[in-house]
Design a protein around this motif. Structure first.
Motif, short mmCIF file in Angstrom:
data_model
loop_
_atom_site.label_atom_id
_atom_site.label_comp_id
_atom_site.label_asym_id
_atom_site.label_seq_id
_atom_site.Cartn_x
_atom_site.Cartn_y
_atom_site.Cartn_z
N MET A 1 15.54 6.27 9.34
CA MET A 1 16.45 5.14 9.41
C MET A 1 17.78 5.47 10.07
O MET A 1 18.41 4.58 10.67
N GLU A 2 18.22 6.69 9.94
CA GLU A 2 19.53 7.07 10.46
C GLU A 2 19.60 6.82 11.96
O GLU A 2 18.71 7.19 12.72
N GLY A 3 20.68 6.18 12.38
CA GLY A 3 20.86 5.83 13.78
C GLY A 3 20.54 4.38 14.05
O GLY A 3 21.08 3.80 15.01
N ARG A 4 19.68 3.78 13.25
CA ARG A 4 19.34 2.37 13.39
C ARG A 4 19.94 1.53 12.27
O ARG A 4 20.28 0.37 12.50
N PHE A 5 20.04 2.11 11.09
CA PHE A 5 20.54 1.38 9.93
C PHE A 5 21.91 1.92 9.55
O PHE A 5 22.19 3.12 9.68
N THR A 6 22.75 1.03 9.05
CA THR A 6 24.08 1.41 8.59
C THR A 6 24.33 0.78 7.23
O THR A 6 24.20 -0.44 7.08
N ILE A 7 24.69 1.60 6.26
CA ILE A 7 25.02 1.11 4.94
C ILE A 7 26.53 1.09 4.78
O ILE A 7 27.23 1.98 5.26
N SER A 8 27.03 0.08 4.11
CA SER A 8 28.46 -0.04 3.86
C SER A 8 28.66 -0.76 2.54
O SER A 8 27.70 -1.23 1.92
N ARG A 9 29.91 -0.84 2.12
CA ARG A 9 30.18 -1.43 0.82
C ARG A 9 31.54 -2.10 0.80
O ARG A 9 32.42 -1.79 1.62
N GLU A 10 31.71 -3.01 -0.13
CA GLU A 10 33.00 -3.59 -0.49
C GLU A 10 33.14 -3.42 -2.00
O GLU A 10 32.56 -4.18 -2.76
N GLY B 1 0.78 -1.22 0.00
CA GLY B 1 0.00 0.00 0.00
C GLY B 1 0.81 1.27 0.00
O GLY B 1 0.23 2.36 -0.09
N ASN B 2 2.12 1.16 0.13
CA ASN B 2 2.99 2.33 0.15
C ASN B 2 3.81 2.41 -1.13
O ASN B 2 4.00 1.43 -1.85
N LYS B 3 4.31 3.60 -1.39
CA LYS B 3 5.22 3.77 -2.50
C LYS B 3 6.63 3.40 -2.06
O LYS B 3 6.95 3.38 -0.86
N ARG B 4 7.47 3.11 -3.01
CA ARG B 4 8.85 2.77 -2.71
C ARG B 4 9.56 3.99 -2.14
O ARG B 4 9.46 5.10 -2.68
N GLU B 5 10.29 3.80 -1.05
CA GLU B 5 10.96 4.90 -0.39
C GLU B 5 12.44 4.62 -0.20
O GLU B 5 12.86 3.47 -0.07
N GLY C 1 32.25 6.58 -0.79
CA GLY C 1 31.92 6.26 0.59
C GLY C 1 31.00 7.25 1.27
O GLY C 1 30.79 7.16 2.49
N ILE C 2 30.44 8.19 0.53
CA ILE C 2 29.51 9.15 1.11
C ILE C 2 28.15 8.50 1.28
O ILE C 2 27.60 7.95 0.33
N THR C 3 27.60 8.58 2.48
CA THR C 3 26.33 7.93 2.78
C THR C 3 25.21 8.94 2.90
O THR C 3 25.42 10.10 3.25
N ASN C 4 24.02 8.46 2.63
CA ASN C 4 22.81 9.25 2.77
C ASN C 4 21.72 8.35 3.32
O ASN C 4 21.51 7.25 2.80
N TYR C 5 21.02 8.82 4.36
CA TYR C 5 19.98 8.04 5.00
C TYR C 5 18.68 8.81 5.03
O TYR C 5 18.67 10.03 5.19
N ALA C 6 17.60 8.09 4.92
CA ALA C 6 16.31 8.68 5.26
C ALA C 6 16.29 8.98 6.75
O ALA C 6 16.89 8.25 7.55
N ASP C 7 15.60 10.05 7.13
CA ASP C 7 15.63 10.50 8.52
C ASP C 7 15.18 9.41 9.49
O ASP C 7 15.73 9.30 10.59
#
Length: 121
Positions: free
Chosen positions: A63-72, A42-46, A55-61
């Motif tokens: 999610m920030e603080g609970r989720f962490t994105i990283s890469r190899e 029922g929701n749109k993709r967010e 390595g610059i990260t961007n979070y939805a408000d």
């Protein structure tokens, strides 16, 4: 062809943690950005989070603080570490990447098939 394959979804209790992985494969010259989106019924993709090749990260408000994105970069893989999960985090999580194919000239967006994350209360 370029493919994105997600893994790590599943069922967890509220307050729990989960780690998602997404690996890009194919004739890849470079990856500008990788990230995660989600879509609940029922929701749109967010947007969840993105990470650039530098390595610059961007979070939805929310999610920030609970989720962490990283890469190899060497593995063309992006991760999403999710903690303190809430029932409202329940959604299909989609990996995406902006990729230039080998010997190509344009960056194009690619999407994975999605992986289900279900958080029970």
């Amino acid at each position: 062809q370029v493919q994105l394959v997600e893994s790590g979804g599943g069922l967890v209790q509220a307050g729990g943690s989960l780690r998602l992985s997404c690996a890009a494969s194919g004739s890849i010259f470079s990856i500008n950005v990788m990230g995660w989106y989600r879509q609940a019924p029922g929701n749109k993709r967010e947007l969840v989070a993105t990470i650039t090749s530098g390595g610059i990260t961007n979070y939805a408000d929310s999610m920030e603080g609970r989720f962490t994105i990283s890469r190899e970069n060497a593995k063309n893989t992006v991760y999403l570490q999710m903690s303190s999960l809430k029932p409202e985090d329940t959604a299909v999580y989609y990996c995406y990447a902006v990729i230039m194919a080998y010997r190509g000239s344009l960056y194009l967006s690619y999407w994975g098939q999605g992986t289900q994350v279900t958080v029970s209360s």
